[in-house]
Scaffold this motif. Structure first.
Motif, PDB file in Angstrom:
ATOM      1  N   LEU A   1      15.379  12.113  -2.973  1.00  0.00           N
ATOM      2  CA  LEU A   1      16.656  12.084  -3.702  1.00  0.00           C
ATOM      3  C   LEU A   1      16.425  11.762  -5.176  1.00  0.00           C
ATOM      4  CD1 LEU A   1      18.859  10.180  -1.069  1.00  0.00           C
ATOM      5  CD2 LEU A   1      19.070  12.578  -1.717  1.00  0.00           C
ATOM      6  N   TYR A   2      15.545  10.780  -5.414  1.00  0.00           N
ATOM      7  CA  TYR A   2      15.255  10.390  -6.793  1.00  0.00           C
ATOM      8  C   TYR A   2      14.569  11.539  -7.539  1.00  0.00           C
ATOM      9  CZ  TYR A   2      13.621   7.698 -10.798  1.00  0.00           C
ATOM     10  OH  TYR A   2      13.389   7.241 -12.078  1.00  0.00           O
TER      11      TYR A   2
ATOM     12  N   LYS B   1      16.949  14.363  -8.305  1.00  0.00           N
ATOM     13  CA  LYS B   1      17.895  13.945  -9.351  1.00  0.00           C
ATOM     14  C   LYS B   1      17.237  14.014 -10.738  1.00  0.00           C
ATOM     15  CE  LYS B   1      21.334  10.353  -9.961  1.00  0.00           C
ATOM     16  NZ  LYS B   1      21.674   8.957  -9.702  1.00  0.00           N
ATOM     17  N   HIS B   2      15.918  13.834 -10.753  1.00  0.00           N
ATOM     18  CA  HIS B   2      15.218  13.815 -12.038  1.00  0.00           C
ATOM     19  C   HIS B   2      14.412  15.092 -12.285  1.00  0.00           C
ATOM     20  CE1 HIS B   2      16.425   9.647 -11.540  1.00  0.00           C
ATOM     21  NE2 HIS B   2      16.423   9.597 -12.849  1.00  0.00           N
TER      22      HIS B   2
ATOM     23  N   ARG C   1      11.839  22.916  -4.728  1.00  0.00           N
ATOM     24  CA  ARG C   1      13.131  22.254  -4.960  1.00  0.00           C
ATOM     25  C   ARG C   1      14.200  22.716  -3.962  1.00  0.00           C
ATOM     26  NH1 ARG C   1      15.405  19.211  -8.760  1.00  0.00           N
ATOM     27  NH2 ARG C   1      17.653  19.326  -8.941  1.00  0.00           N
TER      28      ARG C   1
ATOM     29  N   ILE D   1      17.746   3.642  -5.676  1.00  0.00           N
ATOM     30  CA  ILE D   1      17.763   4.619  -6.781  1.00  0.00           C
ATOM     31  C   ILE D   1      18.489   4.037  -8.007  1.00  0.00           C
ATOM     32  CG2 ILE D   1      18.680   6.888  -7.467  1.00  0.00           C
ATOM     33  CD1 ILE D   1      18.121   7.771  -4.525  1.00  0.00           C
ATOM     34  N   LYS D   2      19.619   3.375  -7.737  1.00  0.00           N
ATOM     35  CA  LYS D   2      20.397   2.782  -8.833  1.00  0.00           C
ATOM     36  C   LYS D   2      19.566   1.742  -9.591  1.00  0.00           C
ATOM     37  CE  LYS D   2      24.899   0.772  -9.675  1.00  0.00           C
ATOM     38  NZ  LYS D   2      25.445  -0.520  -9.332  1.00  0.00           N
TER      39      LYS D   2
ATOM     40  N   GLU E   1      16.905   3.320 -11.732  1.00  0.00           N
ATOM     41  CA  GLU E   1      17.456   3.993 -12.918  1.00  0.00           C
ATOM     42  C   GLU E   1      17.936   3.004 -13.981  1.00  0.00           C
ATOM     43  OE1 GLU E   1      18.901   8.248 -11.010  1.00  0.00           O
ATOM     44  OE2 GLU E   1      20.299   6.574 -11.035  1.00  0.00           O
TER      45      GLU E   1
END
Lengths: 220, 110
Positions: A70-71, A74-75, A157, B104-105, B108
């Motif tokens: 997920l990370y 997202k990046h 991806r 994740i938060k 970040e």
């Protein structure tokens, strides 16, 4: 093309630094997901220069991989490599794993520990547990793969966006294999080496995987 | 006969507990009605045990009504355990989702 490597880690303070150092030359970023380790895995991974995500509660390897995915997505990751924290795989084989995605338009590539490369897997595990795992994959999912439980894999991806890992514990290997087939992604198995430092997954772990697969199938 | 009375007293005890829990709002309405239905059904089965005996005999079963109720209770218990397992799996998944979002938060924000 951004290549991210996701390394789930639980109590791997001893190995994580070395693993990160070995993986670093082959990827653009390393995301270590510390699954609520009791040792200094988190600090060790940070010191080695990885992006470190911390699970407040131990959720299992599957959950840690999903957090990393997920990370990474997202990046802006284009390719995600899954790698073990305990140095059992060879980081120098990462390019061989991602080449079919980069150059041959494959979408998911699985490392196969049974395709001729060095493999010191204990005989009982190789002959009994893995044979059983192959049969279970075939029985539950209709899959025929040489390596039924490899943790060394790469996803592009599109595949990583689609393959959501719902099995928090060890059944995620079968789940990823199944979903990769289910969504009809272009798959390839490439030979990888493995060096076991201990026995790894025991037969009791195998039964837990079957139980998790059944519960997951029923609750989803 | 006295076994039936004891069984009914036990059911009454559980029913009174259920009513108390409802009064304290420890169970929601739907759960209350499910358990109320369950215990009333159990009480009826105990009261009409002889009729169940006769019914089973008519259907060709050799066992007695109380045996049948026992088997039924085991089946129901298994069903409840199964439901609990599924609910537990769902809650586990929800805990994982929260843990992942927090991880994740936190990364970040650093």
């Amino acid at each position: 093309m951004k290549i991210s490597c996701v390394i789930p880690a639980y109590n791997e303070a001893e190995n994580i630094g070395q693993t990160i150092a070995l993986v670093k030359p082959y990827v653009d970023e390393i995301i270590v997901v510390d699954d609520c380790s009791l040792d200094n895995t988190f600090a060790g991974a940070q010191k080695a220069g990885a992006i470190v995500l911390h699970h407040l509660i131990n959720r299992g390897q599957g959950a840690a991989l999903e957090t990393g995915n997920l990370y990474a997505l997202k990046h802006g990751a284009d390719i995600i490599v899954h790698f073990d924290a305990d140095n059992q795989f060879e980081a120098k084989e990462i390019p061989e794993l991602i080449n079919p995605i980069k150059n041959e338009s494959y979408q998911v590539v699985f490392g196969s520990r049974f395709s001729g490369r060095p493999n010191n897997m204990p005989a009982f595990k190789k002959k009994v547990i893995m044979t059983l795992a192959r049969q279970i994959n075939y029985l539950f999912f209709g899959l025929k793969m040489r390596d039924p439980q490899s943790g060394f894999r790469a996803l592009n991806r599109e595949a990583a966006l689609k393959i959501r890992i719902n099995n928090d514990r060890m059944a995620h290997c079968s789940e990823i294999l199944y979903k990769a087939h289910y969504y009809k992604f272009r798959l390839k198995e490439v030979p990888v080496s493995v060096t076991y430092h201990d026995f790894g997954q025991k037969i009791s772990g195998g039964f837990k995987i079957i139980k998790d697969i059944i519960i997951s199938k029923l609750s989803n | 006969m006295w076994q039936q009375i004891i069984a009914l007293i036990i059911i009454l005890f559980f029913l009174s507990r259920l009513v108390k829990q409802k009064a304290k709002k420890e169970v929601n309405a739907s759960e209350f009605f499910v358990w109320l239905f369950f215990w009333l059904l159990a009480a009826l089965a105990i009261i009409f045990l002889k009729q169940i005996d006769a019914l089973l005999a008519n259907l060709g079963f050799s066992g007695s009504g109380i045996n049948f109720l026992l088997y039924l209770a085991v089946v129901i218990l298994f069903y409840f355990i199964f439901r609990l397992r599924l609910r537990l799996a769902k809650q586990e998944k929800e805990i994982t989702t929260i843990t992942q979002a927090l991880a994740i938060k936190e990364a970040e924000e650093e």
